[in-house]
Design an enzyme around this catalytic site. Structure first.
Site: not given
Length: 340
Positions: A160, A255, A285
């Site tokens: 991320s 996501d 995610h």
């Protein structure tokens, strides 16, 4: 979008029943508390490792905390190294939040993993996190011998927001601003803070990280919209990706970052960079830090670890050999910690 995996469905149902508010409804301190509190419910017991110790690198904002792990079953010989940047929207997370991920990667990759506790927004907006990440990479490369790391087999990686930082470090290494790296592991990375990917319009509800959540994170990390077009904030906006080290890019279908990650992988390949693109269409995610609830987390980390091993083997010029994946410890709840 494809249907959610049953594990993800069960997790999201439990979150709804618990009445958990979205991160964007919370103040930064409240969001950090909620993120930390979810760890016990979402992450498995910590793996044992051969060594885990805390270090510090000199940084522009003061010492940058690091944690070094050597995989279970490794010896004293120099190991390939992975500098790992945690996710959390540049606002959340620390060494503890990704302890399980780093331990698992150290063992499956038979490597030395160095995790970075970079400064967080909004107290420290862009480029503070990047400055700390860059300082950490420079330190690890300079001190590789003392740390038991082979400097010719050094990779960067992260999930991320950490994937964002890792991608930028790879660019800086290519351009000579930092030590060059042999591989980049980008795990559902944020690579364009302009939020232009079509998945932002698709993923707007019913998952922990939505388009609104990413807007919340980006507004705190890069409050000046002008910052977001800087390639050091949005590596997808770099003029060229040619000459970068080989990459693994992981994306998840549910996501908001999905499409920008897939586009980044495609652009890397177009510009001549060897790419392994792994797309989990039925996942969400953050799934790698949800291993207690999502069964795919462990095998996905095993895939990442094997990709790292293959990249390091290729970088070292070692001959092809057939070997088995490193077995994980049976006593998953036990840890071997040596903090110095």
């Amino acid at each position: 979008m494809p249907a959610l995996h049953p594990d993800a469905q069960a997790l999201l149902r439990a979150m709804r029943e618990a009445g958990r508010p979205p991160f964007e409804a919370l103040l930064p301190a409240e969001a950090r508390e909620a993120y930390g509190a979810s760890r016990a419910a979402l992450q498995p017991p910590l793996d044992a490792v051969a060594l885990a110790r805390d270090l510090a690198a000199p940084g522009p904002g003061g010492p940058v905390r690091l944690r070094l792990y050597r995989g279970l079953g490794t010896g004293p010989e120099p190991l390939p190294g992975l500098l790992y940047l945690h996710g959390g929207g540049w606002m959340l997370g620390d060494l503890a939040s990704h302890d399980w991920v780093c331990r698992r990667l150290a063992t499956v990759a038979r490597a030395c993993v160095v995790a970075v506790d970079y400064r967080l927004a909004p107290e420290h907006p862009f480029p503070a996190a990047l400055e700390d990440a860059a300082a950490a990479l420079a330190f690890v490369a300079a001190e590789a011998g003392a740390l038991g790391i082979d400097p010719s087999r050094l990779a960067v990686g992260g999930d991320s927001a950490g994937g964002n930082l890792a991608a930028v470090l790879a660019l800086m290494g290519r351009d000579g601003h930092l030590p060059a790296t042999a591989f980049q592991a980008l795990l559902y990375p944020a690579v364009d803070l302009g939020m232009t990917g079509e998945s932002y319009a698709r993923v707007t509800r019913d998952v922990p990280i939505t388009a609104a959540t990413m807007r919340y994170f980006i507004d705190h990390y890069a409050p000046d919209p002008g910052m977001r077009s800087d390639w050091r904030a949005s590596p997808a906006r770099a003029p060229s990706l040619a000459g970068l080290p080989p990459a693994l890019v992981l994306t998840c279908g549910h996501d908001p970052l999905c499409d920008e990650g897939r586009a980044y992988a495609a652009r890397l390949e177009r510009e001549g960079v060897p790419v392994t693109a792994l797309h989990l269409g039925d996942q969400i995610h953050g799934m790698l830090t949800m291993g207690r609830a999502i069964g795919a987390a462990a095998p996905t980390l095993a895939f990442v670890g094997q990709a790292l091993r293959e990249a390091w083997r290729t970088a070292s010029g070692a001959p092809v050999s057939v070997d088995s994946p490193t077995p994980l410890p049976e006593d998953q709840g036990q840890t071997t910690n040596s903090r110095q």
